[in-house]
Design a protein around this motif. Structure first.
Motif, PDB file in Angstrom:
ATOM      1  N   UNK A  34       0.865  -1.185   0.000  1.00 27.69           N
ATOM      2  CA  UNK A  34       0.000   0.000   0.000  1.00 27.69           C
ATOM      3  C   UNK A  34       0.896   1.228   0.000  1.00 27.69           C
ATOM      4  N   UNK A  35       0.319   2.385  -0.253  1.00 27.13           N
ATOM      5  CA  UNK A  35       1.084   3.625  -0.136  1.00 27.13           C
ATOM      6  C   UNK A  35       1.542   3.803   1.316  1.00 27.13           C
ATOM      7  N   UNK A  36       2.693   4.444   1.463  1.00 28.28           N
ATOM      8  CA  UNK A  36       3.297   4.554   2.796  1.00 28.28           C
ATOM      9  C   UNK A  36       2.411   5.307   3.775  1.00 28.28           C
ATOM     10  N   UNK A  37       1.683   6.317   3.291  1.00 30.24           N
ATOM     11  CA  UNK A  37       0.793   7.056   4.182  1.00 30.24           C
ATOM     12  C   UNK A  37      -0.360   6.208   4.686  1.00 30.24           C
ATOM     13  N   UNK A  38      -0.856   5.323   3.838  1.00 27.99           N
ATOM     14  CA  UNK A  38      -1.908   4.407   4.256  1.00 27.99           C
ATOM     15  C   UNK A  38      -1.353   3.390   5.248  1.00 27.99           C
ATOM     16  N   UNK A  39      -0.152   2.914   5.001  1.00 26.17           N
ATOM     17  CA  UNK A  39       0.463   1.956   5.924  1.00 26.17           C
ATOM     18  C   UNK A  39       0.570   2.549   7.323  1.00 26.17           C
ATOM     19  N   UNK A  40       0.972   3.808   7.393  1.00 22.86           N
ATOM     20  CA  UNK A  40       1.099   4.470   8.697  1.00 22.86           C
ATOM     21  C   UNK A  40      -0.254   4.561   9.391  1.00 22.86           C
ATOM     22  N   UNK A  41      -1.293   4.861   8.633  1.00 27.25           N
ATOM     23  CA  UNK A  41      -2.626   4.990   9.224  1.00 27.25           C
ATOM     24  C   UNK A  41      -3.201   3.654   9.674  1.00 27.25           C
ATOM     25  N   UNK A  42      -2.877   2.610   8.950  1.00 31.10           N
ATOM     26  CA  UNK A  42      -3.319   1.287   9.386  1.00 31.10           C
ATOM     27  C   UNK A  42      -2.639   0.888  10.699  1.00 31.10           C
ATOM     28  N   UNK A  43      -1.385   1.265  10.845  1.00 35.13           N
ATOM     29  CA  UNK A  43      -0.706   1.032  12.114  1.00 35.13           C
ATOM     30  C   UNK A  43      -1.377   1.775  13.251  1.00 35.13           C
ATOM     31  N   UNK A  44      -1.795   2.989  12.960  1.00 34.83           N
ATOM     32  CA  UNK A  44      -2.501   3.780  13.967  1.00 34.83           C
ATOM     33  C   UNK A  44      -3.828   3.126  14.335  1.00 34.83           C
ATOM     34  N   UNK A  45      -4.535   2.614  13.328  1.00 33.23           N
ATOM     35  CA  UNK A  45      -5.815   1.949  13.579  1.00 33.23           C
ATOM     36  C   UNK A  45      -5.631   0.716  14.463  1.00 33.23           C
ATOM     37  N   UNK A  46      -4.598  -0.061  14.200  1.00 33.89           N
ATOM     38  CA  UNK A  46      -4.344  -1.268  15.010  1.00 33.89           C
ATOM     39  C   UNK A  46      -4.147  -0.919  16.480  1.00 33.89           C
ATOM     40  N   UNK A  47      -3.540   0.232  16.727  1.00 31.71           N
ATOM     41  CA  UNK A  47      -3.195   0.592  18.106  1.00 31.71           C
ATOM     42  C   UNK A  47      -4.405   0.909  18.966  1.00 31.71           C
ATOM     43  N   UNK A  48      -5.545   1.163  18.365  1.00 34.06           N
ATOM     44  CA  UNK A  48      -6.734   1.503  19.151  1.00 34.06           C
ATOM     45  C   UNK A  48      -7.755   0.373  19.186  1.00 34.06           C
ATOM     46  N   UNK A  49      -7.434  -0.766  18.571  1.00 40.77           N
ATOM     47  CA  UNK A  49      -8.347  -1.903  18.632  1.00 40.77           C
ATOM     48  C   UNK A  49      -8.383  -2.479  20.046  1.00 40.77           C
ATOM     49  N   UNK A  50      -9.490  -3.102  20.404  1.00 38.62           N
ATOM     50  CA  UNK A  50      -9.570  -3.735  21.735  1.00 38.62           C
ATOM     51  C   UNK A  50      -8.497  -4.800  21.917  1.00 38.62           C
ATOM     52  N   UNK A  51      -8.128  -5.051  23.149  1.00 37.28           N
ATOM     53  CA  UNK A  51      -7.140  -6.082  23.449  1.00 37.28           C
ATOM     54  C   UNK A  51      -7.602  -7.429  22.889  1.00 37.28           C
ATOM     55  N   UNK A 110      -4.248   2.718  -2.595  1.00 35.71           N
ATOM     56  CA  UNK A 110      -4.910   3.540  -1.586  1.00 35.71           C
ATOM     57  C   UNK A 110      -5.958   2.791  -0.779  1.00 35.71           C
ATOM     58  N   UNK A 111      -6.159   1.506  -1.075  1.00 38.35           N
ATOM     59  CA  UNK A 111      -7.243   0.766  -0.433  1.00 38.35           C
ATOM     60  C   UNK A 111      -6.771  -0.563   0.100  1.00 38.35           C
ATOM     61  N   UNK A 112      -7.483  -1.031   1.108  1.00 39.52           N
ATOM     62  CA  UNK A 112      -7.266  -2.372   1.641  1.00 39.52           C
ATOM     63  C   UNK A 112      -8.609  -3.067   1.800  1.00 39.52           C
ATOM     64  N   UNK A 113      -8.595  -4.369   1.588  1.00 37.47           N
ATOM     65  CA  UNK A 113      -9.699  -5.237   1.970  1.00 37.47           C
ATOM     66  C   UNK A 113      -9.238  -5.958   3.229  1.00 37.47           C
ATOM     67  N   UNK A 114     -10.028  -5.860   4.291  1.00 34.99           N
ATOM     68  CA  UNK A 114      -9.547  -6.366   5.563  1.00 34.99           C
ATOM     69  C   UNK A 114     -10.696  -6.783   6.467  1.00 34.99           C
ATOM     70  N   UNK A 115     -10.350  -7.485   7.528  1.00 36.15           N
ATOM     71  CA  UNK A 115     -11.324  -7.892   8.522  1.00 36.15           C
ATOM     72  C   UNK A 115     -10.646  -7.894   9.884  1.00 36.15           C
ATOM     73  N   UNK A 116     -11.380  -8.320  10.889  1.00 39.10           N
ATOM     74  CA  UNK A 116     -10.846  -8.419  12.242  1.00 39.10           C
ATOM     75  C   UNK A 116     -10.583  -9.876  12.590  1.00 39.10           C
ATOM     76  N   UNK A 117      -9.543 -10.099  13.400  1.00 40.26           N
ATOM     77  CA  UNK A 117      -9.242 -11.438  13.888  1.00 40.26           C
ATOM     78  C   UNK A 117      -9.052 -11.400  15.398  1.00 40.26           C
ATOM     79  N   UNK A 118      -9.237 -12.578  16.018  1.00 37.55           N
ATOM     80  CA  UNK A 118      -8.986 -12.678  17.448  1.00 37.55           C
ATOM     81  C   UNK A 118      -7.517 -12.975  17.700  1.00 37.55           C
ATOM     82  N   UNK A 119      -7.152 -13.141  18.963  1.00 34.59           N
ATOM     83  CA  UNK A 119      -5.736 -13.319  19.290  1.00 34.59           C
ATOM     84  C   UNK A 119      -5.174 -14.633  18.757  1.00 34.59           C
ATOM     85  N   UNK A 120      -6.041 -15.562  18.372  1.00 34.02           N
ATOM     86  CA  UNK A 120      -5.595 -16.793  17.747  1.00 34.02           C
ATOM     87  C   UNK A 120      -5.523 -16.716  16.239  1.00 34.02           C
TER      88      UNK A 120
END
Length: 204
Positions: A34-51, A110-120
């Motif tokens: 992905x573009x580097x700016x999007x990569x940075x924002x995805x990292x930011x999004x991960x940091x606020x997900x529930x434990x 500029x786009x990602x297709x994604x979902x959520x996963x549990x700790x496993x």
């Protein structure tokens, strides 16, 4: 409120002033570019997900040939279902699931297709599989569809993290989120898109 699809002239009218950011592999999904700016924002999004919850990114940048192949395959299905549809209507129908090449967020990196996963690493229930077409899902692929409480809650968690990081959702696909492309610019009120079509890491 009327849903604006990627085939809409409003999207095509958005100017692109590519800022030259390269395609980079996601640190947590090395096969996805992905573009580097999007990569940075995805990292930011991960940091606020529930434990115990994380993102699983399935696809990022997509080449023009691959984009056209998806359009062609889905268009063949739609022609069978809608034999009287002209090319304008067919484009509108297919753009619920795959963007016209000229404005495709994936082609711009500029786009990602994604979902959520549990700790496993198991996918959380989102109401439909990723990439379920409107026909396959009975419309449940729309982000705001009437899905069960578990799926609705998980979609809300996903949206909270990604919108907080500056991404926008394509409303016919709960899994598709973008930043910097024409659709993002239109939905966010930006003056122009900052990412245009790109191949092999070199902005066009």
């Amino acid at each position: 409120m009327t849903t604006i699809l990627l085939s809409d002239p409003l999207v095509h009218a958005i100017r692109v002033r590519d800022n030259g950011e390269p395609l980079v592999p996601l640190p947590f999904a090395q096969a996805v570019l992905v573009r580097s700016g999007l990569a940075e924002r995805l990292g930011r999004a991960r940091s606020v997900l529930p434990s115990g919850v994380d993102l699983r990114v399935i696809e990022g940048h997509r080449g023009v040939a691959d984009q056209r192949a998806i359009i062609d395959e889905y268009s063949r299905e739609l022609r069978v279902l809608h034999p009287d549809a002209d090319e304008v209507e067919l484009t509108r129908l297919y753009s619920r699931f795959v963007a016209p090449v000229a404005v495709a967020p994936h082609v711009a990196g500029a786009a990602v297709d994604l979902t959520l996963v549990d700790e496993g690493g198991e996918d959380l229930w989102m109401g439909t599989p990723v990439d379920a077409t409107p026909e396959q899902s009975g419309g449940a692929c729309w982000f705001a569809a009437d899905v069960d409480p578990t799926a609705r809650r998980n979609r809300a968690v996903l949206a909270h993290a990604l919108t907080g990081a500056g991404l926008v959702n394509y409303p016919t696909e709960w899994w598709h989120w973008s930043y910097g492309d024409r659709y993002w610019a239109l939905m966010s009120g930006a003056d122009h898109a900052i990412y245009g079509p790109v191949e092999t890491g070199v902005p066009a």
